[in-house]
Design a protein around this motif. Structure first.
Motif, PDB file in Angstrom:
ATOM      1  N   UNK A 173       0.838  -1.198   0.000  1.00  0.00           N
ATOM      2  CA  UNK A 173       0.000   0.000   0.000  1.00  0.00           C
ATOM      3  C   UNK A 173       0.873   1.249   0.000  1.00  0.00           C
ATOM      4  N   UNK A 174       0.691   2.155  -0.958  1.00  0.00           N
ATOM      5  CA  UNK A 174       1.482   3.395  -1.001  1.00  0.00           C
ATOM      6  C   UNK A 174       1.223   4.249   0.235  1.00  0.00           C
ATOM      7  N   UNK A 175       2.214   5.055   0.614  1.00  0.00           N
ATOM      8  CA  UNK A 175       2.094   5.893   1.803  1.00  0.00           C
ATOM      9  C   UNK A 175       0.936   6.871   1.681  1.00  0.00           C
ATOM     10  N   UNK A 176       0.736   7.443   0.497  1.00  0.00           N
ATOM     11  CA  UNK A 176      -0.359   8.397   0.318  1.00  0.00           C
ATOM     12  C   UNK A 176      -1.708   7.726   0.544  1.00  0.00           C
ATOM     13  N   UNK A 177      -1.825   6.475   0.114  1.00  0.00           N
ATOM     14  CA  UNK A 177      -3.067   5.736   0.324  1.00  0.00           C
ATOM     15  C   UNK A 177      -3.285   5.466   1.805  1.00  0.00           C
ATOM     16  N   UNK A 178      -2.223   5.137   2.527  1.00  0.00           N
ATOM     17  CA  UNK A 178      -2.338   4.896   3.963  1.00  0.00           C
ATOM     18  C   UNK A 178      -2.908   6.126   4.665  1.00  0.00           C
ATOM     19  N   UNK A 179      -2.420   7.309   4.257  1.00  0.00           N
ATOM     20  CA  UNK A 179      -2.911   8.548   4.857  1.00  0.00           C
ATOM     21  C   UNK A 179      -4.404   8.712   4.606  1.00  0.00           C
ATOM     22  N   UNK A 180      -4.840   8.403   3.396  1.00  0.00           N
ATOM     23  CA  UNK A 180      -6.273   8.545   3.088  1.00  0.00           C
ATOM     24  C   UNK A 180      -7.106   7.474   3.790  1.00  0.00           C
ATOM     25  N   UNK A 181      -6.542   6.283   3.976  1.00  0.00           N
ATOM     26  CA  UNK A 181      -7.263   5.235   4.704  1.00  0.00           C
ATOM     27  C   UNK A 181      -7.592   5.706   6.119  1.00  0.00           C
ATOM     28  N   UNK A 182      -6.678   6.448   6.735  1.00  0.00           N
ATOM     29  CA  UNK A 182      -6.940   6.975   8.070  1.00  0.00           C
ATOM     30  C   UNK A 182      -8.113   7.945   8.049  1.00  0.00           C
ATOM     31  N   UNK A 183      -8.222   8.722   6.975  1.00  0.00           N
ATOM     32  CA  UNK A 183      -9.345   9.643   6.849  1.00  0.00           C
ATOM     33  C   UNK A 183     -10.649   8.881   6.636  1.00  0.00           C
ATOM     34  N   UNK A 184     -10.610   7.855   5.772  1.00  0.00           N
ATOM     35  CA  UNK A 184     -11.815   7.048   5.560  1.00  0.00           C
ATOM     36  C   UNK A 184     -12.268   6.420   6.873  1.00  0.00           C
ATOM     37  N   UNK A 185     -11.311   5.978   7.680  1.00  0.00           N
ATOM     38  CA  UNK A 185     -11.641   5.334   8.946  1.00  0.00           C
ATOM     39  C   UNK A 185     -12.357   6.315   9.875  1.00  0.00           C
ATOM     40  N   UNK A 186     -11.889   7.555   9.899  1.00  0.00           N
ATOM     41  CA  UNK A 186     -12.532   8.562  10.742  1.00  0.00           C
ATOM     42  C   UNK A 186     -13.968   8.800  10.302  1.00  0.00           C
ATOM     43  N   UNK A 187     -14.183   8.896   8.988  1.00  0.00           N
ATOM     44  CA  UNK A 187     -15.529   9.104   8.466  1.00  0.00           C
ATOM     45  C   UNK A 187     -16.424   7.913   8.791  1.00  0.00           C
ATOM     46  N   UNK A 188     -15.904   6.713   8.622  1.00  0.00           N
ATOM     47  CA  UNK A 188     -16.682   5.508   8.901  1.00  0.00           C
ATOM     48  C   UNK A 188     -17.070   5.434  10.374  1.00  0.00           C
ATOM     49  N   UNK A 189     -16.171   5.858  11.252  1.00  0.00           N
ATOM     50  CA  UNK A 189     -16.481   5.864  12.680  1.00  0.00           C
ATOM     51  C   UNK A 189     -17.637   6.812  12.974  1.00  0.00           C
ATOM     52  N   UNK A 190     -17.645   7.963  12.307  1.00  0.00           N
ATOM     53  CA  UNK A 190     -18.738   8.918  12.484  1.00  0.00           C
ATOM     54  C   UNK A 190     -20.055   8.331  11.979  1.00  0.00           C
ATOM     55  N   UNK A 191     -19.997   7.688  10.827  1.00  0.00           N
ATOM     56  CA  UNK A 191     -21.199   7.067  10.277  1.00  0.00           C
ATOM     57  C   UNK A 191     -21.731   5.977  11.208  1.00  0.00           C
ATOM     58  N   UNK A 192     -20.837   5.169  11.753  1.00  0.00           N
ATOM     59  CA  UNK A 192     -21.253   4.105  12.661  1.00  0.00           C
ATOM     60  C   UNK A 192     -21.921   4.689  13.897  1.00  0.00           C
ATOM     61  N   UNK A 193     -21.354   5.787  14.412  1.00  0.00           N
ATOM     62  CA  UNK A 193     -21.948   6.434  15.577  1.00  0.00           C
ATOM     63  C   UNK A 193     -23.350   6.958  15.276  1.00  0.00           C
ATOM     64  N   UNK A 194     -23.590   7.323  14.009  1.00  0.00           N
ATOM     65  CA  UNK A 194     -24.891   7.843  13.600  1.00  0.00           C
ATOM     66  C   UNK A 194     -25.867   6.737  13.219  1.00  0.00           C
ATOM     67  N   UNK A 195     -25.407   5.497  13.295  1.00  0.00           N
ATOM     68  CA  UNK A 195     -26.280   4.379  12.990  1.00  0.00           C
ATOM     69  C   UNK A 195     -26.403   4.056  11.512  1.00  0.00           C
ATOM     70  N   UNK A 196     -25.500   4.587  10.699  1.00  0.00           N
ATOM     71  CA  UNK A 196     -25.535   4.327   9.257  1.00  0.00           C
ATOM     72  C   UNK A 196     -24.887   2.968   8.977  1.00  0.00           C
ATOM     73  N   UNK A 197     -25.572   2.112   8.248  1.00  0.00           N
ATOM     74  CA  UNK A 197     -25.075   0.757   7.981  1.00  0.00           C
ATOM     75  C   UNK A 197     -24.408   0.630   6.620  1.00  0.00           C
ATOM     76  N   UNK A 198     -24.891   1.369   5.620  1.00  0.00           N
ATOM     77  CA  UNK A 198     -24.375   1.276   4.250  1.00  0.00           C
ATOM     78  C   UNK A 198     -24.043   2.672   3.749  1.00  0.00           C
ATOM     79  N   UNK A 199     -22.916   2.796   3.061  1.00  0.00           N
ATOM     80  CA  UNK A 199     -22.533   4.069   2.465  1.00  0.00           C
ATOM     81  C   UNK A 199     -22.015   3.806   1.055  1.00  0.00           C
ATOM     82  N   UNK A 200     -22.373   4.658   0.117  1.00  0.00           N
ATOM     83  CA  UNK A 200     -21.896   4.508  -1.255  1.00  0.00           C
ATOM     84  C   UNK A 200     -20.498   5.087  -1.384  1.00  0.00           C
ATOM     85  N   UNK A 201     -19.811   4.714  -2.454  1.00  0.00           N
ATOM     86  CA  UNK A 201     -18.462   5.241  -2.676  1.00  0.00           C
ATOM     87  C   UNK A 201     -18.504   6.747  -2.877  1.00  0.00           C
TER      88      UNK A 201
END
Length: 286
Positions: free
Chosen positions: A20-48
């Motif tokens: 995995x490229x370093x730039x992708x790793x950085x973005x994965x951390x951002x995706x993880x933060x967003x997913x955590x927020x969605x999970x807290x809001x009770x969202x089960x499915x999200x589109x790309x």
């Protein structure tokens, strides 16, 4: 059919890390933060598209990034928030969590120890150390400030995996040396000076002054652009590693978008470190 190219089935997150490229790793951390927020809001499915907007990237880049994780989303349905979150945590090495010790019980150190967001993301501060008699023994967020002279013994007992340095410049190298001698191999320093460590130690530095200087530069450049000729309309702003991307609000009113509106793209330590190491064991200035 999945929304992204499939990686070889059954491949563990650890096996995928080297590809995995370093730039992708950085973005994965951002995706993880967003997913955590969605999970807290009770969202089960999200589109790309929805996840990309919240993370501040285009959907093609998001799908390419997530392709490194193997199949996750279903075309026409989207990504299972809990499953994708777990997969990213596995690849980022967060599945088992991390125990963190911090050297420096000044204002910054105490603020970091008291920040609840770290534990929600898998980082638990288990010890804080200093050498100043006036702060040794004081309680900080449920911990007691310990004498740095006993760092080696404390590390053996606490078994941390990551250390953070928040001491003045003139004490930073000594703190780093103590941590390395105690066996820490992953160190994050908030001291703006360069630190020296063995090649086996992953050493990263966050220089807040550099980040402010970058913001100053962007402010001046944006002001110059605003005073220049009117440019042709452009698409949504591209995410930048040194600043937060702001997107115009959409007209969507679904529960997913209500959650997404609280998830504007933000930098993280790994993606927005002012001084990215060019190699292990050393930190370079920008």
């Amino acid at each position: 059919m999945t929304e992204q190219h499939e990686a070889p089935g059954g491949v563990s997150g650890r096996a995928l890390q080297k590809d995995i490229p370093q730039a992708t790793v950085a973005r994965l951390a951002t995706y993880l933060r967003v997913l955590a927020t969605l999970a807290d809001e009770g969202v089960a499915i999200v589109s790309s598209e929805e996840l990309a907007v919240a993370a501040g990237v285009n959907s093609a880049k998001l799908r390419k990034d997530l392709s490194f994780l193997g199949p996750n989303g279903v075309r026409g349905v989207g990504y299972d928030v809990a499953r994708l979150r777990t997969r990213i945590e596995d690849v980022l090495g967060l599945s088992q969590g991390h125990r963190v010790v911090l050297v420096g019980a000044g204002n910054l150190g105490r603020a970091l120890v008291g920040y609840g967001g770290f534990q929600r993301r898998g980082f638990t501060v288990v010890g804080i150390f200093d050498n100043h008699p006036e702060v040794i023994g004081l309680p900080v967020a449920g911990l007691v400030v310990c004498d740095v002279a006993g760092l080696a013994e404390a590390v053996a007992a606490l078994e941390p995996t990551i250390a953070v340095i928040t001491v003045p410049d003139d004490a930073a190298q000594d703190a780093c040396d103590r941590l390395v001698a105690a066996g820490l191999q992953s160190i994050l320093s908030f001291a703006p000076c360069e630190l020296v460590a063995p090649a086996s130690v992953e050493l990263r530095r966050v220089d807040l002054a550099v980040e402010l200087q970058m913001l100053s530069f962007e402010r001046v450049r944006n002001a110059d652009n605003a005073s220049g000729p009117v440019a042709a309309p452009m698409g949504p702003p591209r995410p930048a590693s040194s600043r937060i991307s702001h997107r115009a609000p959409t007209a969507h009113t679904s529960a997913v978008h209500q959650a997404l509106k609280h998830s504007a793209a933000a930098h993280t330590a790994s993606s927005h470190t002012a001084t990215e190491p060019s190699s292990k064991g050393s930190v370079v200035s920008p």
